[in-house]
Design an enzyme around this catalytic site. Structure first.
Site, short mmCIF file in Angstrom:
data_model
loop_
_atom_site.label_atom_id
_atom_site.label_comp_id
_atom_site.label_asym_id
_atom_site.label_seq_id
_atom_site.Cartn_x
_atom_site.Cartn_y
_atom_site.Cartn_z
N VAL A 152 0.83 -0.90 -0.40
CA VAL A 152 -0.17 -0.02 0.10
C VAL A 152 1.05 1.06 0.29
O VAL A 152 0.72 2.29 -0.73
CB VAL A 152 -1.64 0.40 0.98
CG1 VAL A 152 -1.90 0.72 1.42
CG2 VAL A 152 -1.85 -1.12 1.49
N TYR A 153 2.04 1.46 0.43
CA TYR A 153 2.71 2.38 0.91
C TYR A 153 3.78 2.88 -0.42
O TYR A 153 3.69 4.18 -0.90
CB TYR A 153 4.03 2.20 2.12
CG TYR A 153 5.20 2.95 2.16
CD1 TYR A 153 4.74 4.97 2.73
CD2 TYR A 153 6.16 3.41 1.90
CE1 TYR A 153 5.23 5.14 3.13
CE2 TYR A 153 7.03 4.21 2.38
CZ TYR A 153 6.63 5.11 2.26
OH TYR A 153 7.51 6.48 2.33
N ALA A 154 4.42 1.35 -0.47
CA ALA A 154 4.46 1.52 -2.36
C ALA A 154 4.37 2.07 -3.43
O ALA A 154 4.37 2.79 -4.07
CB ALA A 154 5.53 0.11 -2.03
N SER A 156 1.42 4.12 -2.97
CA SER A 156 1.78 5.24 -2.54
C SER A 156 2.42 6.37 -3.37
O SER A 156 2.47 7.23 -3.84
CB SER A 156 0.40 5.67 -1.82
OG SER A 156 2.74 5.49 -0.11
N LYS A 157 3.41 5.59 -2.78
CA LYS A 157 4.52 6.71 -3.50
C LYS A 157 5.34 6.08 -5.03
O LYS A 157 5.58 7.20 -6.07
CB LYS A 157 6.20 5.98 -2.86
CG LYS A 157 6.05 6.41 -1.41
CD LYS A 157 5.75 7.66 -1.15
CE LYS A 157 5.19 8.16 0.85
NZ LYS A 157 5.50 9.89 0.70
#
Length: 243
Positions: A152-154, A156-157
Protein backbone atom coordinates in the site's frame (compact mmCIF):
# COMPACT_ATOMS: atom_id res chain seq x y z
CA UNK A 1 27.99 26.75 -7.72
CA UNK A 2 25.29 26.90 -5.04
CA UNK A 3 22.73 29.69 -4.86
CA UNK A 4 21.75 31.34 -1.59
CA UNK A 5 18.41 30.66 0.07
CA UNK A 6 18.63 33.85 2.14
CA UNK A 7 15.24 35.59 2.26
CA UNK A 8 13.30 32.76 0.60
CA UNK A 9 9.88 31.83 1.96
CA UNK A 10 9.25 28.09 2.32
CA UNK A 11 6.15 26.08 3.22
CA UNK A 12 6.72 22.63 4.72
CA UNK A 13 3.95 20.15 5.49
CA UNK A 14 4.38 17.67 8.32
CA UNK A 15 6.76 20.21 9.84
CA UNK A 16 6.30 19.41 13.53
CA UNK A 17 8.43 16.25 13.53
CA UNK A 18 10.81 14.03 11.61
CA UNK A 19 11.99 15.07 8.16
CA UNK A 20 9.71 18.12 8.16
CA UNK A 21 11.17 19.50 11.37
CA UNK A 22 14.75 18.72 10.34
CA UNK A 23 14.20 20.51 7.03
CA UNK A 24 12.59 23.46 8.80
CA UNK A 25 15.70 23.81 10.95
CA UNK A 26 17.97 23.46 7.92
CA UNK A 27 16.17 26.14 5.92
CA UNK A 28 16.07 28.51 8.89
CA UNK A 29 19.85 28.11 9.12
CA UNK A 30 19.98 29.16 5.45
CA UNK A 31 18.10 32.39 6.16
CA UNK A 32 14.66 31.28 5.01
CA UNK A 33 11.32 32.11 6.54
CA UNK A 34 9.49 28.81 7.04
CA UNK A 35 5.75 28.33 7.31
CA UNK A 36 5.42 25.16 9.37
CA UNK A 37 2.29 23.23 8.43
CA UNK A 38 0.96 20.55 10.74
CA UNK A 39 -2.29 19.43 12.37
CA UNK A 40 -0.73 19.46 15.84
CA UNK A 41 -1.32 23.03 17.03
CA UNK A 42 0.27 22.50 20.44
CA UNK A 43 3.48 21.10 18.94
CA UNK A 44 3.63 23.91 16.37
CA UNK A 45 3.25 26.63 18.98
CA UNK A 46 5.99 25.12 21.13
CA UNK A 47 8.32 24.81 18.16
CA UNK A 48 7.88 28.32 16.77
CA UNK A 49 8.47 29.73 20.26
CA UNK A 50 11.81 27.93 20.24
CA UNK A 51 12.76 28.46 16.59
CA UNK A 52 12.15 32.20 16.40
CA UNK A 53 10.28 34.80 14.37
CA UNK A 54 11.12 33.27 10.99
CA UNK A 55 9.16 30.12 11.87
CA UNK A 56 5.44 30.70 11.24
CA UNK A 57 2.79 28.20 12.37
CA UNK A 58 0.01 27.03 10.05
CA UNK A 59 -2.48 24.59 11.54
CA UNK A 60 -3.91 22.47 8.72
CA UNK A 61 -5.47 19.03 8.73
CA UNK A 62 -4.57 17.70 5.30
CA UNK A 63 -7.11 14.89 5.68
CA UNK A 64 -9.93 17.42 6.02
CA UNK A 65 -10.98 18.66 2.58
CA UNK A 66 -11.90 22.17 3.72
CA UNK A 67 -8.77 22.60 5.85
CA UNK A 68 -6.58 21.33 3.01
CA UNK A 69 -8.21 23.69 0.49
CA UNK A 70 -7.73 26.67 2.83
CA UNK A 71 -4.02 26.03 3.43
CA UNK A 72 -2.39 28.03 0.62
CA UNK A 73 -4.84 30.98 0.81
CA UNK A 74 -4.35 31.18 4.59
CA UNK A 75 -0.57 31.08 4.20
CA UNK A 76 -0.64 33.88 1.61
CA UNK A 77 -2.35 36.07 4.21
CA UNK A 78 0.64 35.50 6.51
CA UNK A 79 3.46 35.91 3.96
CA UNK A 80 3.87 37.93 0.75
CA UNK A 81 4.62 34.95 -1.47
CA UNK A 82 5.80 31.34 -1.54
CA UNK A 83 9.19 30.46 -3.02
CA UNK A 84 9.30 26.82 -1.89
CA UNK A 85 6.59 24.26 -1.25
CA UNK A 86 7.84 21.06 0.34
CA UNK A 87 5.08 18.44 0.47
CA UNK A 88 6.47 16.16 3.13
CA UNK A 89 3.50 14.99 5.24
CA UNK A 90 2.74 11.31 4.89
CA UNK A 91 1.94 8.10 6.66
CA UNK A 92 2.99 4.46 6.45
CA UNK A 93 1.36 1.04 6.21
CA UNK A 94 3.55 -2.05 6.14
CA UNK A 95 2.84 -5.75 5.97
CA UNK A 96 0.61 -7.86 3.76
CA UNK A 97 -2.40 -6.21 2.14
CA UNK A 98 -4.74 -8.42 4.17
CA UNK A 99 -3.26 -7.09 7.41
CA UNK A 100 -4.67 -3.59 6.90
CA UNK A 101 -8.20 -2.21 6.56
CA UNK A 102 -10.06 -0.30 3.87
CA UNK A 103 -10.22 2.72 6.19
CA UNK A 104 -6.44 2.70 6.70
CA UNK A 105 -5.90 2.42 2.95
CA UNK A 106 -8.16 5.43 2.34
CA UNK A 107 -6.30 7.46 4.96
CA UNK A 108 -2.91 6.65 3.47
CA UNK A 109 -3.89 7.40 -0.11
CA UNK A 110 -5.60 10.63 0.92
CA UNK A 111 -2.52 11.87 2.77
CA UNK A 112 0.27 10.45 0.63
CA UNK A 113 -1.31 11.20 -2.77
CA UNK A 114 -4.46 13.34 -2.74
CA UNK A 115 -3.24 15.98 -0.29
CA UNK A 116 0.04 16.36 -2.20
CA UNK A 117 -1.77 16.84 -5.51
CA UNK A 118 -4.18 19.34 -3.92
CA UNK A 119 -1.37 21.35 -2.33
CA UNK A 120 0.54 21.48 -5.62
CA UNK A 121 -2.65 22.34 -7.50
CA UNK A 122 -3.22 25.26 -5.11
CA UNK A 123 0.30 26.73 -5.34
CA UNK A 124 0.95 26.33 -9.08
CA UNK A 125 -1.01 29.44 -10.20
CA UNK A 126 0.86 31.55 -7.63
CA UNK A 127 4.28 30.29 -8.67
CA UNK A 128 3.44 30.40 -12.39
CA UNK A 129 2.43 34.05 -12.10
CA UNK A 130 5.75 34.84 -10.41
CA UNK A 131 7.65 32.73 -12.99
CA UNK A 132 9.72 31.09 -10.28
CA UNK A 133 9.49 28.59 -7.45
CA UNK A 134 10.44 25.17 -6.19
CA UNK A 135 8.13 22.28 -5.41
CA UNK A 136 9.60 19.25 -3.66
CA UNK A 137 7.81 16.09 -2.56
CA UNK A 138 8.94 13.37 -0.19
CA UNK A 139 8.73 10.10 -2.06
CA UNK A 140 10.61 6.94 -1.02
CA UNK A 141 12.87 4.20 -2.27
CA UNK A 142 9.59 2.27 -2.17
CA UNK A 143 8.48 4.47 -5.08
CA UNK A 144 11.17 2.87 -7.26
CA UNK A 145 11.06 -0.80 -6.27
CA UNK A 146 8.18 -3.29 -5.86
CA UNK A 147 8.57 -3.61 -2.10
CA UNK A 148 6.36 -6.60 -1.44
CA UNK A 149 6.44 -6.09 2.34
CA UNK A 150 4.61 -2.73 2.06
CA UNK A 151 2.40 -2.77 -1.07
CA UNK A 152 0.00 0.00 0.00
CA UNK A 153 2.79 2.40 0.95
CA UNK A 154 4.84 1.50 -2.13
CA UNK A 155 1.78 1.99 -4.34
CA UNK A 156 1.27 5.49 -2.94
CA UNK A 157 4.90 6.40 -3.59
CA UNK A 158 4.90 4.99 -7.13
CA UNK A 159 1.90 7.24 -7.81
CA UNK A 160 3.71 10.27 -6.38
CA UNK A 161 6.85 9.54 -8.40
CA UNK A 162 4.73 9.60 -11.56
CA UNK A 163 2.98 12.80 -10.47
CA UNK A 164 6.22 14.61 -9.65
CA UNK A 165 7.91 13.67 -12.91
CA UNK A 166 4.92 14.65 -15.05
CA UNK A 167 4.52 17.95 -13.19
CA UNK A 168 8.25 18.61 -13.55
CA UNK A 169 7.80 18.63 -17.31
CA UNK A 170 4.56 20.63 -17.17
CA UNK A 171 6.11 23.41 -15.09
CA UNK A 172 9.30 23.91 -17.12
CA UNK A 173 7.81 26.74 -19.24
CA UNK A 174 6.72 28.53 -16.05
CA UNK A 175 10.15 28.66 -14.40
CA UNK A 176 9.08 26.36 -11.57
CA UNK A 177 11.28 23.40 -10.62
CA UNK A 178 9.61 20.21 -9.41
CA UNK A 179 11.67 17.57 -7.62
CA UNK A 180 11.42 14.74 -5.18
CA UNK A 181 13.61 13.14 -2.54
CA UNK A 182 13.40 9.37 -2.09
CA UNK A 183 14.79 8.24 1.27
CA UNK A 184 15.31 4.75 2.51
CA UNK A 185 14.26 3.99 6.10
CA UNK A 186 14.39 7.14 8.24
CA UNK A 187 14.35 7.19 12.02
CA UNK A 188 11.04 9.00 12.51
CA UNK A 189 7.43 8.52 13.60
CA UNK A 190 6.69 7.13 10.13
CA UNK A 191 8.27 3.86 11.22
CA UNK A 192 6.13 3.56 14.33
CA UNK A 193 4.44 0.54 12.73
CA UNK A 194 7.71 -1.30 12.28
CA UNK A 195 8.17 -4.28 14.60
CA UNK A 196 10.48 -3.24 17.45
CA UNK A 197 12.90 -6.05 16.64
CA UNK A 198 13.21 -4.91 13.00
CA UNK A 199 13.87 -1.33 14.08
CA UNK A 200 16.49 -2.44 16.60
CA UNK A 201 18.29 -4.53 13.97
CA UNK A 202 18.21 -1.65 11.49
CA UNK A 203 19.75 0.73 14.02
CA UNK A 204 22.44 -1.75 15.01
CA UNK A 205 23.39 -2.55 11.42
CA UNK A 206 23.42 1.06 10.21
CA UNK A 207 20.49 0.41 7.89
CA UNK A 208 18.53 3.52 8.85
CA UNK A 209 19.23 7.24 8.44
CA UNK A 210 18.42 10.37 10.44
CA UNK A 211 15.89 13.01 9.31
CA UNK A 212 18.72 15.57 9.19
CA UNK A 213 20.37 13.57 6.42
CA UNK A 214 17.26 13.93 4.28
CA UNK A 215 17.19 17.64 5.12
CA UNK A 216 20.75 17.88 3.76
CA UNK A 217 19.47 16.47 0.46
CA UNK A 218 16.65 19.03 0.35
CA UNK A 219 19.19 21.80 0.92
CA UNK A 220 21.28 20.50 -1.98
CA UNK A 221 18.27 20.36 -4.33
CA UNK A 222 17.19 23.90 -3.48
CA UNK A 223 20.63 25.50 -3.72
CA UNK A 224 21.37 24.42 -7.29
CA UNK A 225 21.46 27.21 -9.87
CA UNK A 226 18.12 27.72 -11.63
CA UNK A 227 19.39 26.04 -14.81
CA UNK A 228 19.70 22.76 -12.86
CA UNK A 229 16.88 20.55 -11.57
CA UNK A 230 17.55 17.53 -9.38
CA UNK A 231 14.73 15.31 -10.57
CA UNK A 232 15.04 12.88 -7.69
CA UNK A 233 17.59 12.19 -5.00
CA UNK A 234 17.76 8.71 -3.50
CA UNK A 235 19.16 8.86 0.03
CA UNK A 236 19.88 5.40 1.38
CA UNK A 237 21.60 4.05 4.46
CA UNK A 238 24.92 2.64 3.33
CA UNK A 239 24.13 -0.76 4.84
CA UNK A 240 20.56 -0.95 3.51
CA UNK A 241 20.56 -4.10 1.38
CA UNK A 242 16.86 -4.90 0.90
CA UNK A 243 16.69 -3.33 -2.57
Amino acid sequence: MAQSLEGKIAVITGAASGIGLATTEKLLENGCTVVMVDWNEKALNELVAKLGDKAIPQVTNLLDADSCAAMIPEILKKVDHIDILYCNAGTYIGGDLTETTAEEIDRMLNLNINAVMKNVHAVVPHMSERKTGDIIVTSSIAGHFPTHWEPVYAGSKWAITCFVQTMRRQMIPHGVRVSQVSPGPVLSALLADWPEENLRKAKESGSIIEPSEVADAIEYILTRNRNVTIRDMLVLPTNFDRV
